[in-house]
Design a protein around this motif. Structure first.
Motif, short mmCIF file in Angstrom:
data_model
loop_
_atom_site.label_atom_id
_atom_site.label_comp_id
_atom_site.label_asym_id
_atom_site.label_seq_id
_atom_site.Cartn_x
_atom_site.Cartn_y
_atom_site.Cartn_z
N LYS A 240 0.87 -1.17 0.00
CA LYS A 240 0.00 0.00 0.00
C LYS A 240 0.91 1.22 0.00
CE LYS A 240 -3.73 2.37 2.30
NZ LYS A 240 -4.61 2.43 3.45
N THR A 241 1.09 1.81 -1.16
CA THR A 241 2.10 2.84 -1.30
C THR A 241 1.58 4.19 -0.83
OG1 THR A 241 1.47 3.63 -3.47
CG2 THR A 241 2.81 1.66 -3.40
N ALA A 242 2.53 5.08 -0.62
CA ALA A 242 2.16 6.45 -0.33
C ALA A 242 1.57 7.06 -1.59
CB ALA A 242 3.39 7.24 0.09
N LEU A 644 2.35 7.77 6.63
CA LEU A 644 2.16 6.48 7.30
C LEU A 644 2.30 5.33 6.31
CD1 LEU A 644 -0.84 7.36 9.66
CD2 LEU A 644 1.60 7.33 10.20
N ALA A 645 1.79 5.52 5.10
CA ALA A 645 1.97 4.48 4.07
C ALA A 645 3.44 4.34 3.70
CB ALA A 645 1.15 4.84 2.83
N GLN A 683 5.51 2.26 13.76
CA GLN A 683 5.34 3.70 13.60
C GLN A 683 4.05 3.99 12.83
OE1 GLN A 683 7.54 5.98 14.82
NE2 GLN A 683 6.51 7.80 14.03
N ALA A 684 3.82 3.24 11.76
CA ALA A 684 2.59 3.41 10.98
C ALA A 684 1.37 3.03 11.82
CB ALA A 684 2.65 2.57 9.71
N THR A 698 -1.81 -3.10 8.54
CA THR A 698 -0.50 -2.86 9.15
C THR A 698 -0.24 -3.84 10.29
OG1 THR A 698 -0.69 -0.53 8.58
CG2 THR A 698 0.96 -1.10 10.22
N PHE A 699 -1.26 -4.16 11.05
CA PHE A 699 -1.12 -5.15 12.12
C PHE A 699 -0.67 -6.49 11.54
CE2 PHE A 699 -2.60 -8.37 15.10
CZ PHE A 699 -2.15 -7.87 16.31
N THR A 700 -1.22 -6.84 10.37
CA THR A 700 -0.81 -8.08 9.71
C THR A 700 0.67 -8.04 9.34
OG1 THR A 700 -3.04 -8.36 8.81
CG2 THR A 700 -1.26 -9.61 7.75
#
Length: 737
Positions: A240-242, A644-645, A683-684, A698-700
């Motif tokens: 998942k890019t910025a 964040l990404a 951090q994300a 993100t947790f994954t």
């Protein structure tokens, strides 16, 4: 349609909802509607009342009435909404409305073989100033309530038959709501709706004009200004890019294309105007705001100029204009001249010229960077007044173009983005009206300028509705502009329009025929690039290179991925020669972020060798690290990508590097990469608490990274990873290992 008192913590959200309901109620075109708007915050009241007027007084499309056949006559614009300040000497709003209608009766329109002439619809009226009754004698307050009590009987009289066709919006503070309920029950029963705005009470003596700032918590928050850099998401199955930055380059000509004429010289003052100027107390220093009160009083007493225009002007006097004595005197002189011209009942074209000078004075201020809400509204209302008195002026196409641009700027001015669609649609209609009056053969530069502006407005409208259709309209407008704006005429304007065309094609490619439209975008960008000298225009040159890179990256998703990704990397690298951390750190960060994304995709292509993949991942990591480092030196509001990404992307690149079978680093190096990956995912995760879907993704990533610790470094590595995880996350993470 009654509205109960709000008990909401978020006043701006509540006020936004109430405003939209009120605007809708006034827009429906129903007759004999009586609305009460309750607002204790007078700054907020002024802002909402002015915005209602700006939106509803002169609906676009009805500003000019073009005859549909040769038997019909066009007519001057006539307001749909009139703002009046309650007369404290005789607080009878109905008398005031009838007096206004007697002075400005609805014009007669129509007339054809089959249709008789008919009067124009009676406008709606909003009455402000009731709060000042609090400072008046009790007898005056009772008289106001007495007039409201007599409303039913009064409405039935022949004298007010015209008013019966109108709508009334009465602005009152909360204490007067209770007084009307108790002491004027007849009027209360007539009400159609009550609209209650939330806000702290403002002493009436402080209501000298519109507020200097709309940032206070009680303000009507309609959104924030759109950045000139568009945030376009770049999506891929796992990464998942910025957001990729694609700048909608409006260039120096837009919205500055409203500049056209020189500064109008003030005409000689007639003796009566000179007397008025002499009578106005000008001895005090204009640079001292506290000393401008008497002058404001004299301007407030103008009887022919609309009260909401006068109050907006007073607000600008209370702020920046008062800092320059010459500007203030010029403004005061124009207003007094307009007042005198009204009194003398001069021909409409004379009044139109005076209002045009007033609008131009504010337009010039806006061009100089003072694009405040008040300045924009004054310019808009003054130009609309000019049109209403003379719709045959030779300057009409330019005025219409200026009105279009002013409405576009109104959308771009905080806090107007919630109301943005209305303003942009108004801008588009003004541009289209202007184009109907311009011959491209005789005035190619003007025609191309308005078409370019129209294209930009359609691009903004695409953010609100029907994106594919509106981007197609933008392409048509830019293409039409380029038919009459050649590189020989003005190479930089030609290049800017080509860049805009490329951006429109890029957006359209997100909705249909991506290969065709992305290739057209790249062609337009390359054509623009030819006309920018990188030494003379380094920032624009770098920006267009960045846009080419984004279009190539996008095209790689559909055909020739390796070739197009390499092209994207090449042009991003070229862009970074001119988008440096020293010159434009935010733009540099965005391009570095895009470069990292391109390297990631190139590393993961099936035809990429393991050795090349490792090299591309290292380059990907370097680019993301540079983007994040630059982002830390900037405020989050100046970034055009999702930081964040970027943290997640950097973490994924480190993770991918380690789990690749060709990675030859020792345990210490593996541990270092995995620790950096975990740190970036955490951090994300820390910033995604209000985005459940992104949080879960993100947790994954966090869980996968901890598993990699165990796989690469054993139980000791897993314990190291768990020691970095916040304690509140451990139970859920342990259950998934």
């Amino acid at each position: 349609m009654s509205v109960n008192d709000p008990a909401h913590n978020n006043n701006s959200t509540w006020n936004r909802q109430v405003y939209h309901r009120l605007k809708l109620a006034l827009s429906l075109g129903l007759r004999r509607q009586f609305f009460l708007a309750v607002c204790d915050d007078l700054h907020l009241r002024n802002q909402v009342a002015a915005r209602l007027h700006s939106t509803l007084a002169y609906p676009v499309g009805q500003v000019l009435y073009q005859p549909s056949n040769s038997h019909e006559n066009s007519t001057s614009a006539y307001p749909r909404l009139v703002t009046l300040r309650l007369n404290l000497n005789d607080p009878n709003p109905i008398i005031q409305i009838n007096q206004w209608l007697a002075n400005y009766p609805p014009p007669i329109v129509g007339a054809s073989k089959d249709t008789p002439r008919r009067p124009f619809p009676v406008p709606a009226f909003q009455i402000v100033g009731v709060e000042h009754l609090t400072k008046q004698p009790v007898a005056t307050q009772r008289l106001f309530l007495h007039y409201l009590r007599l409303s039913e009987e009064y409405f039935s009289t022949q004298e007010s038959s015209r008013f019966l066709e109108s709508n009334l919006l009465l602005w009152i503070p909360r204490p007067w709501l209770s007084a009307i309920k108790q002491s004027a029950p007849q009027f209360w029963r007539c009400r159609t709706g009550v609209f209650v705005f939330a806000g702290e009470p403002t002493p009436a003596t402080q209501n000298l004009g519109y507020p200097e700032s709309f940032s206070r918590s009680g303000s009507l928050d309609l959104g924030s200004i759109e950045q000139s850099i568009l945030n376009e998401s770049v999506n891929q199955a796992e990464l998942k890019t910025a957001a990729t930055e694609l700048k909608f380059e409006n260039n120096s000509e837009f919205p500055a294309e409203i500049q056209r004429n020189g500064v109008y010289k003030t005409q000689e003052v007639s003796p009566s105007t000179a007397d008025l100027l002499k009578a106005a107390p000008q001895q005090q220093e204009s640079t001292n705001r506290s000393g401008s009160g008497s002058n404001n009083q004299s301007l407030s007493s103008l009887s022919y100029i609309s009260s909401e225009l006068t109050e907006l002007i007073i607000a600008t006097i209370n702020t920046s204009i008062a800092q320059n004595t010459e500007d203030y005197l010029q403004l005061q002189q124009i207003l007094l001249e307009i007042e005198e011209l009204h009194q003398k009942q001069v021909p409409g074209e004379v009044l139109a010229e005076a209002y045009h000078r007033l609008g131009t004075l504010y337009r010039l201020r806006i061009e100089q960077g003072e694009s405040t809400l008040e300045n924009l509204m004054v310019a808009i209302i003054a130009y609309q007044e000019a049109i209403s008195y003379d719709e045959t002026s030779l300057q009409l196409p330019d005025i219409l173009n200026d009105l279009g641009t002013l409405y576009w700027m109104l959308y771009r001015t905080p806090p107007n983005s919630e109301e943005g669609q209305t303003y942009i649609e108004q801008a588009i209609e003004f541009y289209q009206l202007a184009l109907n009056m311009i011959s491209p053969q005789t005035h190619p530069e003007t025609y191309a300028r308005v078409q370019n502006n129209l294209g930009t407005a359609y691009g903004d409208l695409a953010r609100f509705s029907h994106p594919s259709e509106n981007w197609q309209q933008a392409i048509l407008a830019y293409s039409e502009a380029l038919s009459y704006r050649t590189a020989d005429m003005d190479s930089l304007k030609y290049a800017a329009c080509q860049n805009n065309l490329g951006t429109a094609y890029w957006h359209l490619g997100q909705y249909n025929q991506p290969i065709i439209h992305l290739k057209k975008a790249i062609a337009a960008y390359n054509e623009a690039l030819v006309h920018y000298n990188p030494e003379q225009e380094p920032l624009k040159y770098g920006m267009i290179q960045n846009n080419i890179g984004t279009a190539c990256w996008n095209l790689a998703q559909y055909e020739q991925p390796a070739q197009n990704l390499q092209l994207a990397i090449d042009v991003y690298s070229e862009a970074l020669k001119y988008r440096t951390p020293a010159n434009v750190p935010s733009a540099c960060a965005a391009t570095q972020n895009n470069l990292g994304t391109a390297y990631w995709h190139l590393a993961n292509l099936s035809q990429t060798t393991q050795e090349a993949g490792q090299k591309y991942l290292q380059l990907c990591i370097s680019a993301y690290e540079e983007a994040i480092a630059l982002a830390h030196s900037l405020s989050s509001t100046s970034l055009s990508f999702d930081l964040l990404a970027s943290y997640n992307n950097l973490g994924l690149a480190h993770y991918q590097l380690v789990i690749d079978k060709s990675f030859s680093g020792d345990k210490a190096t593996r541990s270092q990469h995995l620790e950096v990956a975990l740190d970036n995912h955490l951090q994300a995760l820390n910033g995604l608490s209000k985005q459940p879907e992104a949080y879960q993704t993100t947790f994954t990533y966090v869980v996968k990274t901890i598993r990699a610790f165990h796989h690469e470094l054993g139980i000791q590595g897993q314990n190291l990873a768990l020691s970095k995880v916040p304690s509140q996350l451990l139970p859920e993470i342990l259950s998934k290992l």
